[in-house]
Design an enzyme around this catalytic site. Structure first.
Site, PDB file in Angstrom:
ATOM      1  N   LYS A  22       0.069  80.671  16.754  1.00 62.70           N
ATOM      2  CA  LYS A  22       0.808  79.532  17.086  1.00 62.70           C
ATOM      3  C   LYS A  22       0.251  78.979  18.305  1.00 62.70           C
ATOM      4  O   LYS A  22       0.283  77.469  18.321  1.00 62.70           O
ATOM      5  CB  LYS A  22       2.435  79.878  17.374  1.00 62.70           C
ATOM      6  N   ASN A  23      -0.055  79.570  19.367  1.00 61.97           N
ATOM      7  CA  ASN A  23      -0.406  78.944  20.577  1.00 61.97           C
ATOM      8  C   ASN A  23      -1.705  78.315  20.484  1.00 61.97           C
ATOM      9  O   ASN A  23      -2.171  77.693  21.410  1.00 61.97           O
ATOM     10  CB  ASN A  23      -0.136  80.100  21.795  1.00 61.97           C
ATOM     11  N   ASP A 303       3.400  88.192  26.811  1.00 66.87           N
ATOM     12  CA  ASP A 303       4.279  87.951  25.646  1.00 66.87           C
ATOM     13  C   ASP A 303       4.492  89.020  24.724  1.00 66.87           C
ATOM     14  O   ASP A 303       5.145  89.112  23.818  1.00 66.87           O
ATOM     15  CB  ASP A 303       3.593  86.990  24.412  1.00 66.87           C
ATOM     16  N   ARG A 396      10.602  80.257  15.573  1.00 62.84           N
ATOM     17  CA  ARG A 396       9.741  79.489  16.317  1.00 62.84           C
ATOM     18  C   ARG A 396       8.327  79.822  16.487  1.00 62.84           C
ATOM     19  O   ARG A 396       7.521  79.035  16.429  1.00 62.84           O
ATOM     20  CB  ARG A 396       9.998  79.127  17.924  1.00 62.84           C
TER      21      ARG A 396
HETATM   22  N1  EPU Z   1       2.899  77.587  36.514  1.00 56.63           N
HETATM   23  C1  EPU Z   1       3.093  76.963  37.663  1.00 56.63           C
HETATM   24  N2  EPU Z   1       2.907  75.333  37.530  1.00 56.63           N
HETATM   25  C2  EPU Z   1       2.673  74.851  36.480  1.00 56.63           C
HETATM   26  C3  EPU Z   1       2.325  75.740  35.290  1.00 56.63           C
HETATM   27  C4  EPU Z   1       2.479  77.070  35.391  1.00 56.63           C
HETATM   28  O1  EPU Z   1       3.360  77.431  38.818  1.00 56.63           O
HETATM   29  O2  EPU Z   1       2.336  73.647  36.508  1.00 56.63           O
HETATM   30  C5  EPU Z   1       3.029  78.956  36.488  1.00 56.63           C
HETATM   31  C6  EPU Z   1       4.166  79.440  35.450  1.00 56.63           C
HETATM   32  O3  EPU Z   1       5.475  79.250  36.145  1.00 56.63           O
HETATM   33  C7  EPU Z   1       3.968  80.848  35.448  1.00 56.63           C
HETATM   34  C8  EPU Z   1       2.351  80.958  35.529  1.00 56.63           C
HETATM   35  O4  EPU Z   1       1.969  79.783  36.059  1.00 56.63           O
HETATM   36  O5  EPU Z   1       4.367  81.759  36.724  1.00 56.63           O
HETATM   37  C9  EPU Z   1       1.942  80.868  34.184  1.00 56.63           C
HETATM   38  O6  EPU Z   1       2.195  80.108  33.358  1.00 56.63           O
HETATM   39  P1  EPU Z   1       1.413  79.424  32.226  1.00 56.63           P
HETATM   40  O7  EPU Z   1       1.362  77.948  32.528  1.00 56.63           O
HETATM   41  O8  EPU Z   1      -0.038  80.120  31.925  1.00 56.63           O
HETATM   42  O9  EPU Z   1       2.312  79.394  30.874  1.00 56.63           O
HETATM   43  P2  EPU Z   1       2.149  78.238  29.707  1.00 56.63           P
HETATM   44  O10 EPU Z   1       0.839  77.783  29.509  1.00 56.63           O
HETATM   45  O11 EPU Z   1       3.205  77.357  29.974  1.00 56.63           O
HETATM   46  C10 EPU Z   1       1.598  79.966  27.787  1.00 56.63           C
HETATM   47  C11 EPU Z   1       2.094  80.178  26.265  1.00 56.63           C
HETATM   48  C12 EPU Z   1       3.213  81.224  26.546  1.00 56.63           C
HETATM   49  C13 EPU Z   1       2.536  82.372  27.430  1.00 56.63           C
HETATM   50  C14 EPU Z   1       1.920  82.173  28.613  1.00 56.63           C
HETATM   51  C15 EPU Z   1       1.206  82.985  29.351  1.00 56.63           C
HETATM   52  C16 EPU Z   1       1.887  78.197  25.148  1.00 56.63           C
HETATM   53  C17 EPU Z   1       2.596  77.043  24.413  1.00 56.63           C
HETATM   54  N3  EPU Z   1       2.744  78.814  25.797  1.00 56.63           N
HETATM   55  O12 EPU Z   1       2.586  79.101  28.378  1.00 56.63           O
HETATM   56  O13 EPU Z   1       3.840  81.566  25.443  1.00 56.63           O
HETATM   57  O14 EPU Z   1       3.864  83.354  27.740  1.00 56.63           O
HETATM   58  O15 EPU Z   1       1.036  81.001  28.441  1.00 56.63           O
HETATM   59  O16 EPU Z   1       0.295  83.851  28.335  1.00 56.63           O
HETATM   60  O17 EPU Z   1       0.666  78.606  25.007  1.00 56.63           O
HETATM   61  C18 EPU Z   1       5.548  82.421  23.586  1.00 56.63           C
HETATM   62  O18 EPU Z   1       4.484  81.887  22.974  1.00 56.63           O
HETATM   63  O19 EPU Z   1       6.425  82.761  23.693  1.00 56.63           O
HETATM   64  C19 EPU Z   1       4.954  81.834  25.309  1.00 56.63           C
HETATM   65  C20 EPU Z   1       6.088  81.724  26.065  1.00 56.63           C
END
Ligand code: EPU
Length: 415
Positions: A22-23, A303, A396
């Site tokens: 998915k991601n 995850d 989802r």
């Molecule tokens: N963060 C910030 N500022 C930002 C963005 C992120 O401080 O602007 C912080 C977040 O709060 C967190 C850390 O950085 O503490 C890491 O978050 P990240 O940005 O890596 O997460 P994400 O990109 O929003 C993706 C996956 C998540 C998965 C995380 C970590 C997608 C759509 N989502 O989220 O997947 O948990 O990476 O591997 O790719 C899921 O599939 O259930 C899911 C939540």
């Protein structure tokens, strides 16, 4: 809202196939806006998040065709508007990645703060800083961000390792003028896979999959074809399910190399594994506890934290789970406690689990995607009838999970 009714306590047995990630697929859908050509995406999981991003794209005037199961054809020949539909964006964190491709292609984008799972604060400061560094101007008015500007390559260091942040900057920089250097990038396989796809469409990206990425901007990209990589989180979830229910399960169509940190944890817990090229067999074994600390790739994936907590309730001894990525992602264990798990919360990032405990069947609400799936594993361990409500959250990210689990002997139905 659909529910699952589960009669737990059975041992499972058989083969289960892993769907596309998915991601990974979501980001290719978003990236398809970078080109006016057609992007053909295969092995797409048929999950609700894919339906949501398709709706977002159609709203922008993009053609999204779904000729057969698992296959999509997307053509962003013309973009009608670069305002992302706020109602849908609020349901989908991945919508934030679409801001990058729209900004790069159209020179402007309007969007609300994105939604997604309730697992902690999900800020977007990294994206805003990144776009600013590439020369964009940012305004925030009436609950909407408005970002404009012609992007120019620059140096940018992520102050926090972010998966979608890295993906967004790769997309934005691909059409920026000149060279972009990104440091402290996330290294997840989905990022490398996105870069490979964009390179096949004419982008010039080097180093994806490492913390240092260099992108030489190009004027335009052509369409292309993408084969979605196997979902490592789904594969890992099935492996943990097998270990927790002491079942013999063969997980097919996966990429075991993407899960080395999980195999380490499982082996330490006494789980026997037969790892092949594209498959993993989990063999029923006695379980002893382990300590688990989530970490960016190649560390233990956040995850998989919730499923592994369920595993620890079935293992001998006291294990510590340290969630380092999200501050709200251990809260779901309150309900696990009500099922009989012996969980002690030290602080929002750390819990201890004492096992083994007999879990009790229960009527529960799925709060988010991964916690919902962890409850499903927990109720499959617990003897008797349980109900999981709000299975939209599970839908989802897991395609028709009840049908696939039934094939390996789970007593589960959707009502
Ligand atoms: N963060 C910030 N500022 C930002 C963005 C992120 O401080 O602007 C912080 C977040 O709060 C967190 C850390 O950085 O503490 C890491 O978050 P990240 O940005 O890596 O997460 P994400 O990109 O929003 C993706 C996956 C998540 C998965 C995380 C970590 C997608 C759509 N989502 O989220 O997947 O948990 O990476 O591997 O790719 C899921 O599939 O259930 C899911 C939540």
């Amino acid at each position: 809202m659909d529910k699952f009714v589960i009669n737990g306590g059975n041992k499972l047995k058989g083969k289960i196939e892993v769907r596309g990630a998915k991601n990974a697929a979501l980001k290719i859908f978003a990236a398809s806006v970078l080109t006016s050509g057609t992007v053909r995406i295969k092995n797409v999981p048929e999950v609700e998040d894919i339906v949501r991003i398709s709706e977002l794209l159609k709203n922008l005037g993009v053609e999204v065709l779904h000729p057969k199961h698992g296959e999509y054809r997307i053509t962003a020949a013309k973009i009608k508007t670069s305002a992302i539909n706020p109602k849908i964006a609020k349901k989908l964190r991945a919508s934030i990645v679409l801001t990058a491709s729209l900004l790069a292609r159209a020179g402007n984008v309007k969007f609300p703060h994105p939604g997604g799972c309730v697992i902690g604060e999900r800020p977007i400061d990294i994206f805003l800083d990144g776009y600013k560094t590439l020369g964009a101007k940012i305004n925030y008015r009436n609950g909407l961000y408005e970002i404009k500007g012609k992007l120019i390559g620059a140096k940018f260091t992520f102050n926090n390792v972010s998966v979608t942040g890295t993906e967004a900057m790769i997309m934005a920089a691909s059409l920026a003028k000149g060279k972009t250097i990104l440091k402290n990038c996330a290294c997840e396989p989905e990022i490398e896979s996105l870069a490979n796809f964009l390179n096949s469409c004419g982008a010039k990206i080097q180093g994806a999959g490492t913390p240092f990425i260099a992108i030489e901007g190009v004027k335009s990209l052509i369409g292309g074809e993408y084969q979605t990589i196997p979902d490592r989180i789904e594969a890992g979830t099935f492996a943990i399910l097998a270990a927790a229910t002491k079942s013999n399960i063969l997980i097919k169509n996966c990429e075991p190399e993407h899960l080395d940190s999980l195999w380490n944890v499982l082996r330490k817990a006494g789980v026997r594994l037969n790892i092949g090229k594209n498959q993993v067999e989990v063999i029923p074994s006695g379980l002893k506890t382990v300590n688990v600390k989530t970490h960016e790739y190649p560390g233990f994936p956040t995850d998989l934290q919730s499923p592994v907590c369920v595993l620890l309730t079935q293992a001998e001894g006291q294990g510590l789970v340290h969630e380092t990525i999200y501050e709200g992602r251990l809260l779901w264990t309150e309900e696990l406690k009500r099922m009989g798990a012996n969980v002690l919360m030290h602080d929002p990032h750390r819990i201890s689990i004492q096992g083994p405990t007999k879990l009790r069947s229960r009527n529960i609400e799925s709060p988010d995607l991964r916690a919902g799936m962890a409850y499903l594993i927990a109720v499959l361990c617990a003897k008797g009838k349980s109900v999981i409500n709000n299975v939209y959250q599970i839908d989802r990210g897991y395609e028709k999970i009840e049908e696939r689990l039934r094939k390996i002997g789970a007593d589960i139905k959707r009502i």
